[in-house]
Design a protein around this motif. Sequence first.
Motif, PDB file in Angstrom:
ATOM      1  N   UNK A 131     -15.106   6.580  15.283  1.00 37.54           N
ATOM      2  CA  UNK A 131     -14.165   5.492  15.576  1.00 37.54           C
ATOM      3  C   UNK A 131     -13.925   4.571  14.378  1.00 37.54           C
ATOM      4  N   UNK A 132     -14.940   4.373  13.554  1.00 37.97           N
ATOM      5  CA  UNK A 132     -14.731   3.521  12.384  1.00 37.97           C
ATOM      6  C   UNK A 132     -13.820   4.191  11.358  1.00 37.97           C
ATOM      7  N   UNK A 133     -13.941   5.507  11.204  1.00 46.60           N
ATOM      8  CA  UNK A 133     -13.008   6.201  10.317  1.00 46.60           C
ATOM      9  C   UNK A 133     -11.589   6.166  10.886  1.00 46.60           C
ATOM     10  N   UNK A 134     -11.448   6.303  12.193  1.00 40.13           N
ATOM     11  CA  UNK A 134     -10.104   6.253  12.766  1.00 40.13           C
ATOM     12  C   UNK A 134      -9.448   4.902  12.495  1.00 40.13           C
ATOM     13  N   UNK A 135     -10.215   3.832  12.605  1.00 39.14           N
ATOM     14  CA  UNK A 135      -9.677   2.506  12.292  1.00 39.14           C
ATOM     15  C   UNK A 135      -9.268   2.427  10.822  1.00 39.14           C
ATOM     16  N   UNK A 136     -10.039   3.067   9.947  1.00 34.14           N
ATOM     17  CA  UNK A 136      -9.707   3.075   8.517  1.00 34.14           C
ATOM     18  C   UNK A 136      -8.421   3.847   8.257  1.00 34.14           C
ATOM     19  N   UNK A 137      -8.299   5.042   8.870  1.00 32.45           N
ATOM     20  CA  UNK A 137      -7.072   5.832   8.675  1.00 32.45           C
ATOM     21  C   UNK A 137      -5.856   5.051   9.194  1.00 32.45           C
ATOM     22  N   UNK A 138      -5.992   4.473  10.376  1.00 29.96           N
ATOM     23  CA  UNK A 138      -4.857   3.790  11.004  1.00 29.96           C
ATOM     24  C   UNK A 138      -4.421   2.567  10.213  1.00 29.96           C
ATOM     25  N   UNK A 139      -5.365   1.673   9.921  1.00 32.11           N
ATOM     26  CA  UNK A 139      -4.993   0.443   9.214  1.00 32.11           C
ATOM     27  C   UNK A 139      -4.540   0.741   7.790  1.00 32.11           C
ATOM     28  N   UNK A 140      -5.170   1.723   7.153  1.00 31.45           N
ATOM     29  CA  UNK A 140      -4.743   2.103   5.809  1.00 31.45           C
ATOM     30  C   UNK A 140      -3.330   2.655   5.800  1.00 31.45           C
ATOM     31  N   UNK A 141      -3.041   3.532   6.755  1.00 32.16           N
ATOM     32  CA  UNK A 141      -1.707   4.136   6.833  1.00 32.16           C
ATOM     33  C   UNK A 141      -0.634   3.076   7.077  1.00 32.16           C
ATOM     34  N   UNK A 142      -0.872   2.189   8.035  1.00 30.34           N
ATOM     35  CA  UNK A 142       0.131   1.164   8.360  1.00 30.34           C
ATOM     36  C   UNK A 142       0.351   0.220   7.187  1.00 30.34           C
ATOM     37  N   UNK A 143      -0.736  -0.156   6.506  1.00 28.59           N
ATOM     38  CA  UNK A 143      -0.598  -1.032   5.340  1.00 28.59           C
ATOM     39  C   UNK A 143       0.171  -0.330   4.224  1.00 28.59           C
ATOM     40  N   UNK A 144      -0.174   0.932   3.966  1.00 33.03           N
ATOM     41  CA  UNK A 144       0.492   1.674   2.899  1.00 33.03           C
ATOM     42  C   UNK A 144       1.982   1.818   3.135  1.00 33.03           C
ATOM     43  N   UNK A 145       2.359   2.180   4.365  1.00 33.50           N
ATOM     44  CA  UNK A 145       3.779   2.321   4.685  1.00 33.50           C
ATOM     45  C   UNK A 145       4.516   0.989   4.555  1.00 33.50           C
ATOM     46  N   UNK A 146       3.873  -0.092   5.007  1.00 36.75           N
ATOM     47  CA  UNK A 146       4.518  -1.408   4.947  1.00 36.75           C
ATOM     48  C   UNK A 146       4.710  -1.851   3.501  1.00 36.75           C
ATOM     49  N   UNK A 147       3.732  -1.564   2.650  1.00 38.37           N
ATOM     50  CA  UNK A 147       3.839  -1.970   1.240  1.00 38.37           C
ATOM     51  C   UNK A 147       4.898  -1.169   0.505  1.00 38.37           C
ATOM     52  N   UNK A 148       5.289  -0.041   1.036  1.00 40.24           N
ATOM     53  CA  UNK A 148       6.253   0.843   0.359  1.00 40.24           C
ATOM     54  C   UNK A 148       7.693   0.457   0.616  1.00 40.24           C
ATOM     55  N   UNK A 149       7.910  -0.580   1.402  1.00 38.94           N
ATOM     56  CA  UNK A 149       9.301  -0.980   1.707  1.00 38.94           C
ATOM     57  C   UNK A 149      10.125  -1.123   0.437  1.00 38.94           C
ATOM     58  N   UNK A 150      11.341  -0.600   0.433  1.00 43.74           N
ATOM     59  CA  UNK A 150      12.115  -0.497  -0.812  1.00 43.74           C
ATOM     60  C   UNK A 150      12.554  -1.808  -1.451  1.00 43.74           C
ATOM     61  N   UNK A 151      12.500  -2.939  -0.716  1.00 43.56           N
ATOM     62  CA  UNK A 151      12.963  -4.178  -1.314  1.00 43.56           C
ATOM     63  C   UNK A 151      11.999  -4.753  -2.353  1.00 43.56           C
ATOM     64  N   UNK A 152      10.883  -4.081  -2.534  1.00 44.74           N
ATOM     65  CA  UNK A 152       9.882  -4.540  -3.495  1.00 44.74           C
ATOM     66  C   UNK A 152      10.445  -4.487  -4.916  1.00 44.74           C
ATOM     67  N   UNK A 153      10.165  -5.530  -5.685  1.00 36.51           N
ATOM     68  CA  UNK A 153      10.657  -5.603  -7.074  1.00 36.51           C
ATOM     69  C   UNK A 153       9.488  -5.694  -8.032  1.00 36.51           C
ATOM     70  N   UNK A 154       9.745  -5.307  -9.284  1.00 42.19           N
ATOM     71  CA  UNK A 154       8.700  -5.372 -10.310  1.00 42.19           C
ATOM     72  C   UNK A 154       8.445  -6.813 -10.698  1.00 42.19           C
ATOM     73  N   UNK A 155       7.240  -7.084 -11.233  1.00 38.93           N
ATOM     74  CA  UNK A 155       6.895  -8.435 -11.693  1.00 38.93           C
ATOM     75  C   UNK A 155       6.661  -8.415 -13.183  1.00 38.93           C
TER      76      UNK A 155
END
Length: 424
Positions: free
Chosen positions: A400-424
């Motif tokens: 169950x702890x690995x499942x929480x890691x896969x789930x939260x990691x996946x959701x965070x990764x997809x959210x961070x990939x949103x195309x409106x992100x710009x370089x700094x």
Amino acid sequence: MNIDASRPLVAVLGGGAAGFFGAIACAEANPNLQVILLEKTGKLLSKVRISGGGRCNVTHSCESAAQLVAHYPRGSKQLKSAFQQFGVAETITWFAQRGVALKTEADGRMFPTTDSSETIAQALEDAARKAGVRIVTNISVDEIQPLPTGSFSLNLSGSGAAKFGDTLLASRLLIATGGNPKSTNYDWLRALGHTIAEPVPSLFTFNVPNSPLSELMGVSVPHARVVLAGEKLQYEGPLLVTHWGVSGPAVLKLSAWGARRLSELGYVGTALVNWIPTFTEETLRPWLQQFRQENGKKTVAANPQFGLPQRLWRNLTEQAGIGPELRWSDVPAKAQNRLLELLLRSPLAVRGKTTYKEEFVTCGGVSLAEIDLKTMQSRRVPGLYFAGEVLDIDGITGGFNFQAAWTTGFLAGRAMAEPQLVAV
């Protein structure tokens, strides 16, 4: 390591299950990003490699998010929507698409068919490499400074920092640094404005220094109930007698549900073991009476009952004051009552805990009230994301702890990939 100033950079802190999953999900969803994973130590995926005795308990067979959340002492209510987005079925598919088949064991735990954790570690490392994730080890992030632009300045140290200099600028940041039993090790997250649920250990075994079972090391019972005397804490499952006390899923799961209370008690108390939880005193007493009438000539110690191991049965009869040659018909009422009590409530004086097989899980971490569980983004600091055990999420043993890691990691990764992100 060359940084392309024209492309947005996403930094992931932590080279464990959640960090790898987040980095891979982000890089696969948006190849235009520079995704860099930073690991403080020289080892990657260390927990993955030791999990399940080196087999890696990837997840647990649950048909629905509602079933899944029932196995999380902390985070169950909040995780339901997250598991509906990426749950057990999605985890199985994710690994299958990368050449890793999983199998389900009788108790619901799921492992790679190879029975080797290296299969999982290699799949994650290969997926990261294929997605273009750059991995740097032996690098510490000593300070995180949110900038007015919404990006972050990371102050670095360690031998790996030579690849960047003292500072790295990131458009978005994922923290997946795992749990830690020391509260002060969360001060850097408090400095970012986050509330920390005080960390205490979870998933541990019980030390019983003067155990009446000390000579039974290695004896296991497939179904026992462990109750903490004077508390509402109890759990049923397999129980294992060890040289230091007791272990097995019944104890580990009890320790997870009672993590905070056991910490308050200083890991001192009395564990009452019911070796035959299908019986109560009301049903066991007449059973014993009838058995005694029908089997009076049999010696008690030499004839184990209820499917209990011979060594355990003999130990319990000895504790009850029943000699090795005593027949059922000759057992004094006092000794029979004592045996009944031991079968239903064997007292074990718990005096401390032991980490389970080099694995550790922490109860506590970043408060979930401050996280958007759909994206894993901080509600306090835009552009900052969290995944894995650094959050106040922990599950019982069984994948169950690995499942929480896969789930939260996946959701965070997809959210961070949103195309409106710009370089700094």
